[in-house]
Write a protein that holds these residues in place. Structure first.
Motif, PDB file in Angstrom:
ATOM      1  N   GLN A 119       7.921   7.301  81.387  1.00  0.00           N
ATOM      2  CA  GLN A 119       8.353   7.873  82.658  1.00  0.00           C
ATOM      3  C   GLN A 119       7.360   8.887  83.202  1.00  0.00           C
ATOM      4  OE1 GLN A 119      12.378   8.982  81.247  1.00  0.00           O
ATOM      5  NE2 GLN A 119      13.151   7.920  83.052  1.00  0.00           N
ATOM      6  N   THR A 120       6.470   9.389  82.332  1.00  0.00           N
ATOM      7  CA  THR A 120       5.443  10.323  82.800  1.00  0.00           C
ATOM      8  C   THR A 120       4.594   9.674  83.881  1.00  0.00           C
ATOM      9  OG1 THR A 120       5.378  11.429  80.659  1.00  0.00           O
ATOM     10  CG2 THR A 120       3.474  11.740  82.080  1.00  0.00           C
ATOM     11  N   GLN A 121       4.343   8.383  83.738  1.00  0.00           N
ATOM     12  CA  GLN A 121       3.545   7.676  84.733  1.00  0.00           C
ATOM     13  C   GLN A 121       4.258   7.556  86.078  1.00  0.00           C
ATOM     14  OE1 GLN A 121       0.371   7.035  84.063  1.00  0.00           O
ATOM     15  NE2 GLN A 121       0.800   7.957  82.071  1.00  0.00           N
ATOM     16  N   GLU A 122       5.595   7.661  86.048  1.00  0.00           N
ATOM     17  CA  GLU A 122       6.340   7.577  87.301  1.00  0.00           C
ATOM     18  C   GLU A 122       6.036   8.749  88.219  1.00  0.00           C
ATOM     19  OE1 GLU A 122      10.453   7.269  86.340  1.00  0.00           O
ATOM     20  OE2 GLU A 122      10.250   5.300  85.384  1.00  0.00           O
ATOM     21  N   LEU A 123       5.465   9.822  87.646  1.00  0.00           N
ATOM     22  CA  LEU A 123       5.129  11.007  88.439  1.00  0.00           C
ATOM     23  C   LEU A 123       4.140  10.674  89.550  1.00  0.00           C
ATOM     24  CD1 LEU A 123       5.481  14.041  88.777  1.00  0.00           C
ATOM     25  CD2 LEU A 123       3.670  14.388  87.100  1.00  0.00           C
ATOM     26  N   SER A 124       3.371   9.602  89.347  1.00  0.00           N
ATOM     27  CA  SER A 124       2.388   9.216  90.361  1.00  0.00           C
ATOM     28  C   SER A 124       2.999   8.357  91.470  1.00  0.00           C
ATOM     29  CB  SER A 124       1.229   8.451  89.702  1.00  0.00           C
ATOM     30  OG  SER A 124       1.709   7.289  89.050  1.00  0.00           O
ATOM     31  N   GLU A 125       4.290   8.030  91.341  1.00  0.00           N
ATOM     32  CA  GLU A 125       4.947   7.228  92.372  1.00  0.00           C
ATOM     33  C   GLU A 125       5.480   8.123  93.482  1.00  0.00           C
ATOM     34  OE1 GLU A 125       7.931   4.900  90.477  1.00  0.00           O
ATOM     35  OE2 GLU A 125       6.526   3.949  89.080  1.00  0.00           O
ATOM     36  N   GLU A 126       5.317   7.659  94.720  1.00  0.00           N
ATOM     37  CA  GLU A 126       5.651   8.492  95.881  1.00  0.00           C
ATOM     38  C   GLU A 126       7.121   8.882  95.914  1.00  0.00           C
ATOM     39  OE1 GLU A 126       5.956   7.342 100.349  1.00  0.00           O
ATOM     40  OE2 GLU A 126       3.855   7.875 100.024  1.00  0.00           O
ATOM     41  N   ASN A 127       8.013   7.945  95.575  1.00  0.00           N
ATOM     42  CA  ASN A 127       9.441   8.270  95.646  1.00  0.00           C
ATOM     43  C   ASN A 127       9.829   9.353  94.649  1.00  0.00           C
ATOM     44  OD1 ASN A 127       9.016   6.336  93.527  1.00  0.00           O
ATOM     45  ND2 ASN A 127      11.208   6.027  93.413  1.00  0.00           N
ATOM     46  N   VAL A 128       9.181   9.363  93.461  1.00  0.00           N
ATOM     47  CA  VAL A 128       9.447  10.412  92.472  1.00  0.00           C
ATOM     48  C   VAL A 128       8.915  11.749  92.978  1.00  0.00           C
ATOM     49  CG1 VAL A 128       8.993  11.184  90.106  1.00  0.00           C
ATOM     50  CG2 VAL A 128       9.432   8.763  90.572  1.00  0.00           C
ATOM     51  N   GLN A 129       7.735  11.727  93.580  1.00  0.00           N
ATOM     52  CA  GLN A 129       7.147  12.958  94.125  1.00  0.00           C
ATOM     53  C   GLN A 129       8.033  13.536  95.229  1.00  0.00           C
ATOM     54  OE1 GLN A 129       3.317  11.473  95.309  1.00  0.00           O
ATOM     55  NE2 GLN A 129       2.541  11.355  93.213  1.00  0.00           N
ATOM     56  N   PHE A 130       8.577  12.659  96.072  1.00  0.00           N
ATOM     57  CA  PHE A 130       9.493  13.126  97.116  1.00  0.00           C
ATOM     58  C   PHE A 130      10.750  13.747  96.499  1.00  0.00           C
ATOM     59  CE2 PHE A 130       7.626  10.558 100.739  1.00  0.00           C
ATOM     60  CZ  PHE A 130       7.441  11.656 101.560  1.00  0.00           C
ATOM     61  N   GLU A 131      11.274  13.137  95.421  1.00  0.00           N
ATOM     62  CA  GLU A 131      12.470  13.679  94.768  1.00  0.00           C
ATOM     63  C   GLU A 131      12.219  15.105  94.269  1.00  0.00           C
ATOM     64  OE1 GLU A 131      13.625  10.978  91.686  1.00  0.00           O
ATOM     65  OE2 GLU A 131      14.119   9.355  93.085  1.00  0.00           O
TER      66      GLU A 131
END
Length: 550
Positions: free
Chosen positions: A131-143
């Motif tokens: 899930q650390t890699q999800e940090l680079s996804e825009e929707n996670v950054q918006f959250e």
């Protein structure tokens, strides 16, 4: 927070009962000892799908039960909306039967997986390595930004309105398509309707017209036949009427002699009356008969029109033609209604677009204000984690497009060192840097989130030494506001916990079993010493372990 976990007949666990405390709990153990099994069991309690591979003994059911203390987390509304009994100590139970079917219960009330998953999201956040890699996804950054911007209510209102907006647009497109298809037929249907309306058709009209046509078309032969019938009936000496009267007079003379003769007289009287009526009716028919070529021509044309229309529409009665006329009228009326509905939907879409724009503008402004706050907090934490020159450049741009979370696009850029250009996280951050950034993000979110429990599954991947020590301190600080679990291989982090659990695996006969045990103070020193030096524990490792534990 989770206060206890009970596992029976799951994977390598035959039976396990363990209590947890608030604060910072550590879970350690050798690779393959069963740490992932504990997480898997928790995942089932939180709504993960199950199958028969979960069962240790395939002949018995698997039962996983977790107790949660939820009095401080404002979850009453969830229980009310899902018609569940609210208990400050809520019990979630998951059962997997040998048949493969599974059941879930919240406070002994059966629930479906969706309800369980929704509740799980309010109770525990399990953060695994991938899930650390999800940090680079825009929707996670918006959250992350929206949590700091306190955009939750605005986003919820926006998303509800967006669904309605999209539904209206979908309906409008369907109407426009239908309108386009109808427009192609409208001209022809209008012509058909005008043709039928001009014909002025009436129910049952065809039979009457055909009857009148037959009369007018054969008026001479009809009149001749009627006149001849009247002559035979009313001839003064030999006419039927005269003869009937004669017969009646004769029967009157003998009627008193016998009931039989009297009956014949009555019948003869009735016959004379009936015949007299027939004669009158024949006279009336004769008087009505008029040779009217113009009327005959009118009826002939009307019938021909009816026959032509029947042939055109492939029907056999006027009633069917009238039904077609009614359908055409309804069809054209529907087209008119389509135009009205199209205008109404267009107006509704415009109003909702205006409201969406207003909401997205509020969301945008809150995000812009939150960016420097997030950036500063991340930098402050990451500086303590060995990244003194870290910088973030977070650009938020408003667009005309309606996304699921607003109208903004996000560019989340990162630089770890002086003199290096900003780049996208997924392209320029190393694994160790991503782990530290994710921990920093979680630490920041802990200040805004009301989530009871957070579990870090080896978030310390790629770090060691003093950095690991600082990561442990940050997790410990986070545990002042929420329950924290850390599954780790690093002694520096393990030493920071207030409770330490060890997962171990053993072989008994032909069976392999996993267990989870709360370590005593002495056992904890040995465990951390083993993490430092391996299975052979030296005095220096023990001293180091004691030093780490303070």
């Amino acid at each position: 927070m989770i206060i206890s976990l009970s596992i029976k007949n799951y994977a390598l666990i035959e039976k396990l009962n363990i209590d947890f405390s608030k604060g910072f709990s550590i879970i350690t153990g050798e690779t393959g000892a069963g740490k992932s099994i504990i997480l898997g069991a928790l995942g089932l309690v939180l709504g993960k799908r199950a199958d028969l591979t979960s069962l240790k003994n395939k002949q018995e059911k698997c039962v996983i039960e977790a107790h949660f203390e939820i009095s401080k987390y404002n979850l009453h509304s969830f229980f009310e909306s899902n018609d569940l009994d609210y208990e400050t100590e809520t019990i979630i139970r998951r059962e997997i039967l040998p048949s493969g079917k599974s059941r879930a219960f919240v406070n002994d009330s059966p629930v479906n997986l969706q309800e369980l998953q929704e509740l799980g999201l309010l109770l525990i956040d399990i953060h695994s390595q991938h899930q650390t890699q999800e940090l680079s996804e825009e929707n996670v950054q918006f959250e992350i930004i929206d949590a700091i911007a306190n955009n939750q209510e605005s986003l919820l209102e926006y998303q509800v309105l967006l669904r309605s907006f999209k539904l209206d647009k979908s309906r409008l497109n369907a109407l426009l398509k239908k309108q386009s298809e109808s427009a192609k037929e409208q001209e022809y249907n209008t012509f058909l309707l005008d043709e039928l309306a001009t014909s002025n058709l009436k129910l049952g009209e065809q039979a009457a017209l055909e009857s009148d046509f037959e009369k007018l078309n054969n008026v001479e032969i009809i009149k001749e036949s009627i006149d001849k019938s009247l002559a035979i009936a009313n001839e003064e000496q030999i006419g039927v009427m005269h003869n009937l009267k004669e017969i009646k007079l004769s029967l009157q003379k003998i009627a008193s002699f016998s009931p039989e003769y009297y009956s014949l007289l009555e019948r003869m009287t009735s016959l004379a009356i009936e015949f007299d009526d027939i004669s009158v009716e024949l006279n009336r028919c004769s008087e009505k008969l008029v040779n009217d070529p113009e009327q005959l021509d009118f009826i002939s044309q009307k019938l021909q029109l009816i026959y032509n229309l029947q042939k055109k529409h492939q029907v056999s009665t006027v009633d069917e033609l009238i039904e077609i006329q009614t359908n055409l009228e309804n069809s054209l009326l529907e087209i008119e209604n389509l135009e009205t509905e199209t205008l109404a939907l267009t107006h509704s879409i415009q109003q909702k677009a205006t409201a969406l724009d207003a909401l997205s503008n509020v969301i945008y402004k809150n995000r812009v204000e939150a960016v420097p706050v997030l950036s500063q907090k991340l930098i402050s934490i990451l500086e303590t984690l060995g990244m003194p020159n870290v910088r973030f450049k977070i650009n938020i741009n408003s667009t005309p497009t309606y996304f699921e979370n607003g109208k903004d696009e996000l560019e989340f850029l990162f630089s770890a060192n002086k003199g290096t250009d900003f780049g996208l996280l997924k392209k320029v951050a190393s694994g160790g840097e991503m782990s530290r950034i994710m921990l920093a993000v979680k630490a920041v979110l802990a200040q805004y989130s009301k989530l009871p429990t957070l579990i870090f599954d080896e978030i310390d991947s790629g770090v060691s030494g003093e950095i690991a020590n600082k990561m442990g301190e940050i997790m410990s600080e986070m545990s002042q506001k929420m329950q924290i679990f850390a599954i780790t291989h690093l002694p520096q982090i393990a030493a920071k916990g207030t409770a330490h659990f060890k997962v171990s695996k053993s072989t008994i006969g032909e069976e392999t079993l996993s267990e989870l045990k709360l370590l005593s103070a002495e056992e904890r020193v040995v465990e951390i010493a083993q993490m430092l030096s391996g299975n052979v524990v030296s005095d220096s490792a023990l001293n180091h372990a004691k030093a780490l534990l303070g």
